[in-house]
Design a protein around this motif. Structure first.
Motif: not given
Length: 151
Positions: A131-151
């Protein structure tokens, strides 16, 4: 005007405390909430420089400036979000694993998992009958992209 710190949060100000101050808003996409230094313009055309002394993220409702007559507040723009409601811990773990493999950050609010819209994830959710919905909403915090490598 240079903003070096967040004064308070809008919800912490009582109606009496806000008084008759003129309210201006700085509209930001959630990605800009992580920027410590940036130039912005309020909805009334006032230019501001934000240069936070403490390394911190901005949030929806942060009061950047306040005097006897004016108040400037951060307003996060709505964005395209997939709101996922897993039915079990197993389903939650399966979704989290698949998102992790795609390096997509998620946020959690109550029983909802929020991710920025991705058509491949939407297709995966539909195929898995999650179950999911696609919505236009305000998020209170930024999405944090966490980088790493597969090395």
């Amino acid at each position: 005007m240079i903003i070096e710190q967040i004064i308070t949060r809008l919800e912490r100000i009582s109606p009496e405390g806000a008084g008759n101050r003129h309210l201006e808003r700085v509209y930001l996409p959630s990605d800009d909430l992580v920027k410590r230094i940036q130039r912005v313009v309020t909805d009334h055309g006032r230019e501001l420089g934000i240069s936070l002394r403490q390394p911190m993220d901005l949030s929806h409702g942060d009061v950047l400036y306040m005097d006897d007559h004016n108040m400037i507040v951060v307003e996060v723009l709505p964005e395209d979000i997939l709101v996922i409601r897993p039915r079990s811990m197993r389903e939650m773990g399966d979704i989290a694993h698949k998102l992790g493999n795609r390096h997509l950050p998620a946020q959690f609010e109550d029983d909802r998992m929020l991710i920025q819209y991705d058509y491949l994830i939407e297709d995966m959710l539909a195929q898995a009958n999650i179950p999911y919905l696609r919505e236009n909403i305000k998020v209170s915090q930024p999405f944090r992209h966490i980088g790493h490598s597969h090395g």
